[in-house]
Enzyme design. Structure first.
Site, PDB file in Angstrom:
ATOM      1  N   HIS A  19      48.008  56.213  70.858  1.00 14.33           N
ATOM      2  CA  HIS A  19      47.035  55.114  70.832  1.00 14.33           C
ATOM      3  C   HIS A  19      46.873  54.534  72.240  1.00 14.33           C
ATOM      4  O   HIS A  19      45.755  54.278  72.685  1.00 14.33           O
ATOM      5  CB  HIS A  19      47.513  53.985  69.904  1.00 14.33           C
ATOM      6  CG  HIS A  19      47.539  54.348  68.451  1.00 14.33           C
ATOM      7  ND1 HIS A  19      48.610  54.097  67.628  1.00 14.33           N
ATOM      8  CD2 HIS A  19      46.611  54.949  67.656  1.00 14.33           C
ATOM      9  CE1 HIS A  19      48.350  54.511  66.409  1.00 14.33           C
ATOM     10  NE2 HIS A  19      47.145  55.046  66.388  1.00 14.33           N
ATOM     11  N   LYS A  43      47.004  49.228  51.397  1.00 13.82           N
ATOM     12  CA  LYS A  43      48.274  49.854  51.757  1.00 13.82           C
ATOM     13  C   LYS A  43      49.306  48.767  52.032  1.00 13.82           C
ATOM     14  O   LYS A  43      48.967  47.688  52.490  1.00 13.82           O
ATOM     15  CB  LYS A  43      48.104  50.674  53.049  1.00 13.82           C
ATOM     16  CG  LYS A  43      47.344  51.964  52.868  1.00 13.82           C
ATOM     17  CD  LYS A  43      47.510  52.814  54.122  1.00 13.82           C
ATOM     18  CE  LYS A  43      46.193  53.162  54.753  1.00 13.82           C
ATOM     19  NZ  LYS A  43      46.295  53.669  56.110  1.00 13.82           N
ATOM     20  N   SER A 130      51.062  57.768  63.378  1.00 10.34           N
ATOM     21  CA  SER A 130      51.880  56.626  62.955  1.00 10.34           C
ATOM     22  C   SER A 130      52.663  56.988  61.696  1.00 10.34           C
ATOM     23  O   SER A 130      53.825  56.600  61.543  1.00 10.34           O
ATOM     24  CB  SER A 130      50.994  55.420  62.648  1.00 10.34           C
ATOM     25  OG  SER A 130      50.321  55.008  63.797  1.00 10.34           O
TER      26      SER A 130
HETATM   27  O1  PNS Z   1      44.155  54.043  61.921  1.00  9.13           O
HETATM   28  P1  PNS Z   1      43.322  54.459  60.769  1.00  9.13           P
HETATM   29  O2  PNS Z   1      44.040  54.092  59.483  1.00  9.13           O
HETATM   30  O3  PNS Z   1      42.920  55.902  60.838  1.00  9.13           O
HETATM   31  O4  PNS Z   1      41.975  53.577  60.819  1.00  9.13           O
HETATM   32  C1  PNS Z   1      41.016  53.666  59.812  1.00  9.13           C
HETATM   33  C2  PNS Z   1      39.943  52.559  59.960  1.00  9.13           C
HETATM   34  C3  PNS Z   1      40.597  51.195  60.137  1.00  9.13           C
HETATM   35  C4  PNS Z   1      39.104  52.837  61.169  1.00  9.13           C
HETATM   36  C5  PNS Z   1      39.063  52.611  58.682  1.00  9.13           C
HETATM   37  O5  PNS Z   1      39.883  52.621  57.563  1.00  9.13           O
HETATM   38  C6  PNS Z   1      38.113  51.412  58.593  1.00  9.13           C
HETATM   39  O6  PNS Z   1      37.184  51.318  59.356  1.00  9.13           O
HETATM   40  N1  PNS Z   1      38.387  50.503  57.632  1.00  9.13           N
HETATM   41  C7  PNS Z   1      37.624  49.295  57.441  1.00  9.13           C
HETATM   42  C8  PNS Z   1      36.773  49.372  56.164  1.00  9.13           C
HETATM   43  C9  PNS Z   1      35.504  50.177  56.399  1.00  9.13           C
HETATM   44  O7  PNS Z   1      34.690  49.854  57.232  1.00  9.13           O
HETATM   45  N2  PNS Z   1      35.328  51.230  55.590  1.00  9.13           N
HETATM   46  C10 PNS Z   1      34.188  52.121  55.647  1.00  9.13           C
HETATM   47  C11 PNS Z   1      34.441  53.312  56.544  1.00  9.13           C
HETATM   48  S1  PNS Z   1      33.078  54.414  56.591  1.00  9.13           S
END
Ligand code: PNS
Length: 177
Positions: A19, A43, A130
């Site tokens: 990261h 989660k 992670s």
């Molecule tokens: O570190 P990660 O878990 O891969 O991050 C994933 C993240 C936070 C980018 C994704 O889960 C997210 O954007 N969540 C917020 C909810 C959202 O916008 N969902 C629609 C995605 S198309």
């Protein structure tokens, strides 16, 4: 000239050297980069939102154009709220691509003015995640070189009491596992 603000969203549970590698690369191409930590109610994170934020702030203070924030709800809504026009995501291997493409296209459908930018971390971090760091640390393996020392210490503090508890329970019940 117009300033380009980007967000780098993620769970960062915990933040890894991969990261940080990406944040450094992003800080060089965007005028401002906001690391946006997801408050994920589904989660059960290992580190609380406050802990993740504190570690991220400590590890990113060296880059003057990098800020840290938290968000909940849709990522594109947060991006628009902070006037970001780009979303930075890391792609480590082909296996990341399908999920990232789906998310990028869905986000584009939701907010056509927010562009997803993919960057690759250094090869040394291409296998790092992670989830694996949590798993290795919880089983007692070495995570040295995979996360900053601060995160390594925090992981040990978090995991040690649980290990101690398990061991004392095993001793009491005489259970062999
Ligand atoms: O570190 P990660 O878990 O891969 O991050 C994933 C993240 C936070 C980018 C994704 O889960 C997210 O954007 N969540 C917020 C909810 C959202 O916008 N969902 C629609 C995605 S198309």
């Amino acid at each position: 000239m117009k300033k380009v603000v980007a967000i780098y969203p993620g769970s960062f549970d915990p933040l890894t050297n991969g990261h940080l590698d990406l944040i450094e690369r992003g800080s060089k191409i965007f005028d401002e980069l906001i690391v946006a930590i997801l408050r994920n109610s589904e989660k059960q994170p290992l580190f609380s939102l406050g802990e993740r934020r504190e570690m991220m702030e400590a590890m990113t203070q060296r880059w003057k154009n990098v800020g840290v924030d938290t968000f909940e709800g849709l990522m594109v809504d947060y991006a628009m709220k902070v006037k970001a026009t780009a979303v930075l995501r890391g792609i480590r291997a082909i296996s990341d691509y399908e999920y990232e493409l789906q998310m990028a296209l869905m986000n584009r459908k939701l907010a056509p003015n927010v562009e997803t930018v993919f960057m690759m971390p250094a090869e040394a971090y291409s296998y790092l995640s992670s989830r694996l760091v949590r798993e290795i640390a919880q089983i007692g393996g070495s995570i040295s070189g995979l996360v900053p020392e601060l995160v390594q210490r925090r992981l040990q503090e978090k995991i040690d009491p649980a290990l101690k508890f398990q061991q004392s329970r095993k001793r009491k019940t005489g259970k062999k596992e």
